[in-house]
Design an enzyme around this catalytic site. Sequence first.
Site, mmCIF file in Angstrom:
data_model
loop_
_atom_site.group_PDB
_atom_site.id
_atom_site.type_symbol
_atom_site.label_atom_id
_atom_site.label_comp_id
_atom_site.label_asym_id
_atom_site.label_seq_id
_atom_site.Cartn_x
_atom_site.Cartn_y
_atom_site.Cartn_z
ATOM 1 N N HIS A 1 0.836 -1.205 0.000
ATOM 2 C CA HIS A 1 0.000 0.000 0.000
ATOM 3 C C HIS A 1 0.865 1.248 0.000
ATOM 4 O O HIS A 1 2.077 1.163 0.103
ATOM 5 C CB HIS A 1 -0.981 -0.006 1.174
ATOM 6 C CG HIS A 1 -0.341 0.044 2.534
ATOM 7 N ND1 HIS A 1 0.382 -1.004 3.056
ATOM 8 C CD2 HIS A 1 -0.311 1.021 3.476
ATOM 9 C CE1 HIS A 1 0.819 -0.677 4.263
ATOM 10 N NE2 HIS A 1 0.418 0.548 4.545
ATOM 11 N N HIS B 1 -7.543 -0.935 5.678
ATOM 12 C CA HIS B 1 -6.402 -0.075 6.022
ATOM 13 C C HIS B 1 -6.421 1.290 5.332
ATOM 14 O O HIS B 1 -6.745 2.277 5.965
ATOM 15 C CB HIS B 1 -5.092 -0.812 5.760
ATOM 16 C CG HIS B 1 -3.891 -0.103 6.286
ATOM 17 N ND1 HIS B 1 -3.740 0.189 7.624
ATOM 18 C CD2 HIS B 1 -2.792 0.390 5.658
ATOM 19 C CE1 HIS B 1 -2.592 0.829 7.794
ATOM 20 N NE2 HIS B 1 -2.000 0.969 6.628
ATOM 21 N N ASP C 1 -0.165 -3.932 5.822
ATOM 22 C CA ASP C 1 -0.992 -3.473 6.941
ATOM 23 C C ASP C 1 -2.438 -3.793 6.606
ATOM 24 O O ASP C 1 -2.855 -3.651 5.466
ATOM 25 C CB ASP C 1 -0.834 -1.960 7.132
ATOM 26 C CG ASP C 1 0.555 -1.599 7.638
ATOM 27 O OD1 ASP C 1 1.287 -2.519 8.065
ATOM 28 O OD2 ASP C 1 0.901 -0.407 7.601
ATOM 29 N N GLU D 1 1.486 -8.294 9.922
ATOM 30 C CA GLU D 1 1.860 -7.122 10.705
ATOM 31 C C GLU D 1 1.322 -7.294 12.118
ATOM 32 O O GLU D 1 0.347 -8.023 12.338
ATOM 33 C CB GLU D 1 1.265 -5.851 10.083
ATOM 34 C CG GLU D 1 -0.262 -5.796 10.130
ATOM 35 C CD GLU D 1 -0.803 -4.495 10.725
ATOM 36 O OE1 GLU D 1 -0.130 -3.930 11.611
ATOM 37 O OE2 GLU D 1 -1.885 -4.068 10.313
ATOM 38 N N HIS E 1 6.584 -5.937 11.781
ATOM 39 C CA HIS E 1 5.951 -4.622 11.854
ATOM 40 C C HIS E 1 5.294 -4.403 13.214
ATOM 41 O O HIS E 1 4.123 -4.027 13.316
ATOM 42 C CB HIS E 1 4.899 -4.526 10.728
ATOM 43 C CG HIS E 1 4.493 -3.116 10.357
ATOM 44 N ND1 HIS E 1 3.716 -2.327 11.169
ATOM 45 C CD2 HIS E 1 4.739 -2.377 9.258
ATOM 46 C CE1 HIS E 1 3.502 -1.159 10.571
ATOM 47 N NE2 HIS E 1 4.119 -1.165 9.418
HETATM 48 ZN ZN LIG Z 1 0.097 1.421 6.513
#
Ligand SMILES: [Zn+2]
Length: 614
Positions: free
Chosen positions: A32, A121, A142, A167, A381
Amino acid sequence: MGYSDHRRFPDFTYISRSGAYDTNIDCVIISHFHLDHCGALPHFTEICGYSGPIYMTYPTKAICPILLEDMRKVAVERKGETNFFTSDDIRNCMKKVIPIDLHQTVKVDEELEIKAYYAGHVLGAAMFQVKVGNKSVVYTGDYNMTPDRHLGAAWIDRCRPDLLITETTYATTVRGSKRARERDFLKKVHDCVRDGGKVLIPVFALGRAQELCILLEAYWERMDDLRGKVPVYFSAGLTERAIAYYKLFINWTNEKIRTTFVDRNMFDFKYIDTFQTHFVDEPGPMVVFASPGMLHAGTSLQVFKKWCHDPKNMVILPGYCVAGTVGAKVLAGEKQIQIDAHTRVNVNLQVKNLSFSAHADAKGIMQLIKMCEPKNVMLVHGEKSKMKVLKRRLESEMGVRTFDPANGEAIWCGGGQDMEKTTDGLVSGQVLRTSWNTVRESLLRWNESGEPHGPSKASREAIGNSPFVGTVLQMPAQPLHILPPPKGLSDASHRLSYTLKKYVNPFGDMLGDDNSEDIFRSASQNRILSQLSATLKEYLPGAQVRYLARPSKPTGAFESDVILVHMDDDGSILDRHVSLRMAAEPQSAILVGWCDGADDVAGRVVAVLNCVVK
Ligand SMILES: [Zn+2]
């Protein structure tokens, strides 16, 4: 991120010490547009010299260069960094990007296949499944398991990857209800303007901004002391650009926005006007949304400079700001801030934090694991200590082997347990391997060419292109059957509707422990539905799951309770629901029914059924 020396970019020597990136990796996948996920891309291609394929979704490809340019400006023009990629580098890099669609399987080469899944997200965020032969890895990027006011929730097939890389931003947090956080935000804003203060909400053009606007708009509509009395502004240029993107990528937003866009633009606000520079000096309370989100330049910084002296005013910042930005200093509680060479300001205004987050919490991470049933999990993450806690939890509660390697540490995860044995089986029966994709593909095949199990050629011709009612049927261990519509139902007044039948054997062997058989032996079919309704609530946060006992018009002699599932938070679009009921004859089955247009919800419900109905 946050560094201004060589550490500002990842250490690519992990991939190759000699710079042989093209030989060591087959492709680059960007999940992303957030800079901690794509910020080093132009550096990697234009400066390190990687020249292999790069994949990202269409919205990410559209929005990514805007953020990279922003990042470059801050680094080079404001902080005076050298050795940074140029605007030309960004352009050249983006030319090499191959955009891909959701659920589209892309063959990178002879062996390697990738596929994108919706991640919630931010607009365009995707999780990726990477497959070589019969081995596969899912990388989540994410993701968010709770839908918000403009995006849907992440979801994935039960694809049983050998490794899930997830994540873990909120590895140990279980967040309170979204409603409570929304109320909290509205109260902060309301309290401030009631006392005559001005509220500055620095935002990035896309994402939270739209969500907060939708929220404020509805609140202003309800509140007599705000409506028409306290102005709300959105900084100019932003709105147009953002809405252009949302229109372009409407399929990536949530179902409600998609539906209402037809007759009303959800982003066409009654109480939110375009901000003009001179408004900043006007007396009286007001609310201003302005970019950029971290107060490092532009309109938000200009407004901040003017308002920060007055303790009546308020700034509501995102939870995280890059080190070195004014936003980060304000969050750190600094009372005197050097804004540029000539300006130093006293910060007296109230500083609040936006507690909205687009990341899955601990519960969400576990839901995703249940959905795709990986053999191994790798945590990334997140904070080391929290990952340790989550790792223990995943291993003890879900029995899935979990790794939390340090940067550069290699792991070996060959083998691994098949999770099927360890997930909670709430409803038992023969194992059914239906997936929503199979249903959809079969329907498509039926429409295009017909197939052995489809309707006769004559009935297909009778149906033509008009809406029809059909039934998708799956018997245990048999291929999918699609039954033709009953005669006389092919006129245009009927909507396309689907029924998916999932056979269950409530009296079979299922949970593995000795008591389970007895529990289910005594369980009525309606009891299964009530358990299923609880499970759906757990798996589909944000969905409305209503369990209705004994509908007034049962379809047959057997009266079944019914579960209705829809994703709209106010229940205004009631015909876009999915219904689940039990059929008694000739064999126990769960009937999942939905109409054209509720495909999204149906896909999610079927995915949940696949998780729990064994
Ligand atoms: Zn992000």
